[in-house]
Design a protein around this motif. Structure first.
Motif, short mmCIF file in Angstrom:
data_model
loop_
_atom_site.label_atom_id
_atom_site.label_comp_id
_atom_site.label_asym_id
_atom_site.label_seq_id
_atom_site.Cartn_x
_atom_site.Cartn_y
_atom_site.Cartn_z
N PRO A 20 0.78 -1.17 -0.16
CA PRO A 20 -0.09 0.19 0.08
C PRO A 20 0.88 1.15 -0.02
CG PRO A 20 0.03 -0.96 2.17
CD PRO A 20 0.81 -2.00 1.35
N VAL A 21 2.21 1.30 0.43
CA VAL A 21 2.87 2.37 0.58
C VAL A 21 4.48 2.58 0.07
CG1 VAL A 21 1.71 3.31 2.56
CG2 VAL A 21 3.66 2.07 2.78
N ASN A 22 4.42 1.55 -1.17
CA ASN A 22 5.79 1.43 -1.77
C ASN A 22 6.65 1.39 -0.83
OD1 ASN A 22 4.69 1.85 -4.23
ND2 ASN A 22 4.35 3.83 -3.90
N GLY A 101 10.71 7.77 6.11
CA GLY A 101 11.80 6.70 6.58
C GLY A 101 12.80 6.53 5.36
N GLY A 102 12.92 5.47 5.01
CA GLY A 102 14.12 4.92 3.80
C GLY A 102 13.53 5.77 2.59
N GLY A 103 12.26 5.82 2.59
CA GLY A 103 11.59 6.81 1.12
C GLY A 103 12.34 8.31 1.24
N LEU A 104 12.41 8.75 2.30
CA LEU A 104 12.96 10.17 2.38
C LEU A 104 14.50 10.03 2.01
CD1 LEU A 104 12.89 13.22 2.76
CD2 LEU A 104 12.78 12.92 5.32
N GLU A 105 14.91 9.01 2.81
CA GLU A 105 16.39 8.86 2.45
C GLU A 105 16.99 8.66 1.01
OE1 GLU A 105 16.28 5.79 5.77
OE2 GLU A 105 18.07 6.86 6.46
N LEU A 106 15.95 7.95 0.54
CA LEU A 106 16.27 7.55 -0.84
C LEU A 106 16.01 9.08 -1.67
CD1 LEU A 106 15.91 5.07 -3.21
CD2 LEU A 106 13.66 6.13 -3.66
N LYS A 127 9.93 5.75 16.08
CA LYS A 127 9.04 5.11 16.67
C LYS A 127 8.71 3.73 16.50
CE LYS A 127 5.89 9.28 15.63
NZ LYS A 127 4.78 9.73 14.95
N LEU A 128 9.69 3.20 15.70
CA LEU A 128 9.96 1.87 15.66
C LEU A 128 11.10 1.33 16.71
CD1 LEU A 128 9.42 1.48 11.88
CD2 LEU A 128 7.71 0.84 13.47
N GLY A 129 11.71 2.44 17.30
CA GLY A 129 12.70 1.96 18.16
C GLY A 129 14.11 1.97 17.57
N ILE A 130 14.18 2.48 16.22
CA ILE A 130 15.54 2.49 15.57
C ILE A 130 15.67 3.80 15.26
CG2 ILE A 130 15.53 0.15 14.68
CD1 ILE A 130 14.07 1.07 12.21
N LEU A 131 16.97 4.07 14.22
CA LEU A 131 17.09 5.38 13.82
C LEU A 131 17.13 5.15 12.12
CD1 LEU A 131 20.15 5.06 13.29
CD2 LEU A 131 20.61 6.60 14.98
N ILE A 259 24.93 2.08 14.98
CA ILE A 259 23.82 2.35 15.89
C ILE A 259 22.54 1.66 15.47
CG2 ILE A 259 22.13 4.00 16.95
CD1 ILE A 259 24.80 6.24 16.79
N PHE A 260 22.17 1.89 14.05
CA PHE A 260 21.10 1.32 13.49
C PHE A 260 20.98 -0.43 13.50
CE2 PHE A 260 19.01 -0.73 9.72
CZ PHE A 260 17.83 -0.24 9.95
N ILE A 261 22.17 -0.93 13.46
CA ILE A 261 22.10 -2.54 13.74
C ILE A 261 21.97 -2.69 15.02
CG2 ILE A 261 23.72 -4.64 13.44
CD1 ILE A 261 24.74 -3.17 10.88
N SER A 283 -7.50 -4.33 13.18
CA SER A 283 -8.70 -4.05 12.35
C SER A 283 -9.42 -5.01 11.59
CB SER A 283 -8.53 -2.57 11.64
OG SER A 283 -7.50 -2.52 10.77
N LYS A 284 -8.37 -6.27 11.20
CA LYS A 284 -8.89 -6.90 10.25
C LYS A 284 -9.41 -8.23 10.79
CE LYS A 284 -5.44 -5.33 6.91
NZ LYS A 284 -4.90 -4.38 7.83
N ILE A 285 -10.74 -8.62 10.44
CA ILE A 285 -11.38 -9.79 10.84
C ILE A 285 -11.48 -10.93 9.84
CG2 ILE A 285 -13.71 -10.61 12.22
CD1 ILE A 285 -14.26 -7.59 12.17
#
Ligand code: 3H9
Length: 699
Positions: A20-22, A101-106, A127-131, A259-261, A283-285
């Motif tokens: 959904p978000v490339n 994230g990686g999209g902006l970095e690209l 927000k995912l606990g990484i940088l 640090i990322f790793i 949200s998915k049933i």
């Protein structure tokens, strides 16, 4: 391959096509590199545009790929960005909708960037606990300045492209186009205009300095301390950005990488990534496909103007949906309206709500004493006294007046939704919507699916939940549903701990150190100890063999119901919420212990935490096996959003997975040996025993 390659005149366009978000999964990364190869090999192509199809430029690295081999497989994101930087022909990123994230970095690796207005720009990795791990901490400061970049990286918050485009001296965007609709054409024209530029500009070559380096980073470290309590990532973001200002680009990249790793392997990051996916999965049933038709919800009715009914009504008013509230007496309606006003006025005073918005919301609220006035509502939610007879009267009246197709919901927290549905001639339209108090604040909504509840009713209420900004989790029908059924076991363990030697403050402290928003006894005082008392009285009849500590009953016999009576497990000063230990309560516990002939023992914080948390886990395993919850991650969401379970632990079942289910079962077997505990309860639920034996996890 999830990237498309097309040539328009002398410009090659590489379009990421990974809905959904490339997300930049392996096949998208490969597609970009292949596209670059083709474009550079084609003499007719003079410049290259990279963009994204659908609803995003790119939402970043593919989170679902994390922890798998594919995440590391070449070309990894850094290799893709290197290939872009090394392209002999100019590469232009065309950003729209979402570049995160990686999209902006690209995009930061591209030679040029053009952006549409309204594009959400963020490095949300924290927000995912990484940088950001593909140069974001090194390149963003070079294009928007060190301080704005660090703010974005540490907060993870999105900023609209037009706002960033206004930053003085920004080099993030080479052009802001007129609108998303003109982006494709304007990006092509821009790419043509830079076709002959050499040498090509690279963000990595821009300077990166802060005039007051050391002092500023010291200040930044102090600022992130608060948010870093249970999370290592924010402070590490500061380290990485500082490296950008003090080291050569390549060395800064090495700091970021290391640090990322390291962060990727922390339990905190695993928990946050789990919760990101769990929240969306909730949200998915399984048997209600996303294209199930939904009923139209334009007007809502709420029965009962008490604390719960008022809080429920506010959710809809906030979302711009008109609400009609019904009560038996005008005074009750007046009191309810006054409370809603008071809540909104407090928000206005704090500057959280504008006066005109407050007035708009109140204008959507109407009241009635007559059921017939509710007939046109599309959804009616009952929030009356928690007794089956009272519910029966309400649902019979609703059945008589509501228009066909209206959804009839009960906010019951324990009663049998199937029985409630059968008070009507339309059980297919009945559903449980269990809001948590205060209903206008708490994000959790348990959606209780009755045996007869229609699929389109389920699809509709899940969509409504999203609209009123709740996180909805589906529960089957059982006493207490998911959350309260589990908390009952937790409360029972709390009682045994007192009998064996703990004080309420010791238990609460241990649980708060573990990360719970509140320990069990402070939570009891907040919710009202009389509620648990009423449930226990019922249990003594239903399950006479079930073992309970009587301490909480003794407390209630003294009228110590909690904050509302100024006294519970603790004392409270009017207007304040601080819990002050009370010597009489401690004596009461000690006397009861002595009467039972128990010699108190010193109980470690570790034992307190394990007994309380694993009691949740064992009950959750029963709930899963019985099909009351659809999946383990739903239970984690219930506890994170409804019960203050620590986010960095990812919910009780994620925590159990982290501890290892084998170890959890071993601990349960130990607890079962304690004669003062309930050995029968500690028999591991069959699902838990099976998973532990097979070396598997819940999630
Ligand atoms: C990163 O980039 C690391 C790099 O620095 C370094 C690498 C070496 N991947 O939220 P929604 C799915 S870390 C895969 O309901 P919205 C999501 O699961 C990444 N899937 O929609 C859901 O799927 P489903 C940094 C993703 O419109 C669907 O999209 N990026 C990703 O309210 C819709 O999601 C982030 O942290 C992803 N990256 O909001 C961005 N993102 O339908 C996190 C979303 O199957 N994402 N999905 O349930 C967001 O903040 C929001 O999803 C976004 C859309 C704003 C994009």
């Amino acid at each position: 391959m999830t990237a498309e390659y097309k040539v328009h005149g002398n410009v090659a366009v590489i379009t990421m096509t990974n809905p959904p978000v490339n997300g930049l999964g392996l096949s998208t990364r490969q597609g970009i590199v292949d596209g670059l190869g083709k474009a550079n090999a084609d003499a007719a192509v003079q410049s290259i545009v990279i963009t994204g199809a659908g609803a995003a430029f790119s939402g970043g690295a593919d989170i679902k790929e994390f922890g798998t081999d594919r995440a590391m497989q070449e070309p990894n994101l850094n290799s893709v960005i290197l290939a872009i930087e090394n392209s002999p022909k100019p590469v232009v990123a065309a950003l729209h909708s979402v570049a995160m994230g990686g999209g902006l970095e690209l995009a930061l690796g591209c030679h040029y960037r053009v952006a549409a207005p309204g594009c959400s720009i963020a490095l949300p990795e924290v927000k995912l606990g990484i940088l950001p791990g593909a140069g974001g901490t090194q390149r963003l400061p070079r294009v928007i300045g060190v301080e704005p970049a660090l703010n974005m990286i540490v907060s993870g918050e999105a900023i609209k492209s037009e706002m960033l485009g206004m930053l003085p001296g920004q080099k993030l965007f080479d052009k802001l186009v007129a609108s998303p609709e003109t982006l494709a054409a304007e990006a092509l024209a821009f790419a043509q205009s830079v076709a002959g530029v050499r040498p090509l500009p690279l963000v990595r070559n821009l300077p990166c300095k802060h005039p007051e380096g050391d002092a500023y980073f010291q200040f930044a470290r102090n600022m992130v301390k608060g948010m870093s309590k249970n999370f290592p990532a924010p402070a590490k973001c500061v380290d990485a950005v500082e490296a950008a200002t003090k080291k050569k680009f390549a060395d800064g990249m090495a700091v970021e990488r290391e640090i990322f790793i390291n962060l990727m392997w922390t339990a905190e990051s695993r928990s946050l990534r789990h919760l990101f996916l769990a929240e969306r999965a909730a949200s998915k049933i399984p048997d209600v496909p996303s294209d199930t038709p939904k009923r139209d919800i334009q007007a809502v009715a709420v029965i009962g103007a008490g604390t719960m009914g008022g809080g429920i009504a506010m959710n809809f008013l906030n979302a711009g949906i008109p609400v009609k509230m019904l009560e038996m007496k005008q005074e009750a309606l007046d009191r309810g309206i006054a409370t809603i006003r008071k809540n909104y006025e407090a928000q206005v005073k704090k500057g959280k709500l504008k006066q005109d918005k407050y007035e708009q919301r109140m204008a959507l609220l109407s009241t009635t004493l007559d059921y017939a006035d509710l007939k046109d509502a599309d959804l009616v939610i009952e929030a009356v006294f928690e007794e089956l007879g009272v519910k029966e009267a309400v649902f019979k009246q609703l059945d008589a007046v509501m228009k066909p197709g209206a959804i009839l919901a009960s906010n019951t927290s324990t009663l049998d939704v199937n029985k409630i549905a059968n008070f009507t001639q339309r059980p297919q339209d009945v559903v449980g919507l269990h809001f948590f108090s205060p209903a206008n604040v708490m994000k959790l909504l348990e959606v209780v699916r009755g045996e007869a509840t229609a699929k389109d009713v389920m699809a509709t209420v899940m969509a409504v939940a999203k609209k009123i900004k709740k996180v909805a989790v589906v529960s089957g029908v059982c006493d207490g549903f998911i959350g309260n059924r589990m908390i009952e076991q937790y409360g029972r363990q709390g009682g045994f701990l007192l009998d064996e030697g703990c004080t309420p403050a010791q238990v609460d402290k241990a649980m708060e150190k573990f990360g719970m928003a509140m320990g069990p006894f402070r939570m009891g005082d907040l919710a009202g100890n009389d509620i648990g008392w009423a449930i226990r009285k019922r249990r003594y009849q239903e399950k006479p063999d079930m073992k309970y500590s009587k301490t909480a009953d003794l407390l209630c016999e003294k009228g110590r119901f909690g904050q509302k009576t100024g006294a519970g497990w603790y004392d409270y000063v009017p207007g304040k919420r601080d819990a002050i230990p009370n010597a009489e309560v401690e004596q009461m516990i000690a006397d009861h212990r002595a009467a039972l002939g128990i010699t108190p023992r010193k109980i470690s914080d570790e034992e307190i935490v394990q007994r309380l948390v694993f009691s949740l886990v064992n009950e959750a395993a029963h709930i899963l096996e019985e099909g009351i919850a659809n999946k383990a991650s739903d239970i984690d969401i219930v506890y994170i959003y409804g019960y203050g379970f620590p986010v960095h632990r990812g919910g009780p079942l994620n925590y159990a997975d982290e501890v290892g289910l084998f170890n959890v079962v071993q601990a349960m077997n130990r607890f079962a040996q304690n004669p003062l505990d309930d050995a029968a309860f500690w028999k591991p639920a069959p699902l838990l025993a099976r998973l532990a034996a097979e070396g598997k996890t819940f999630n």
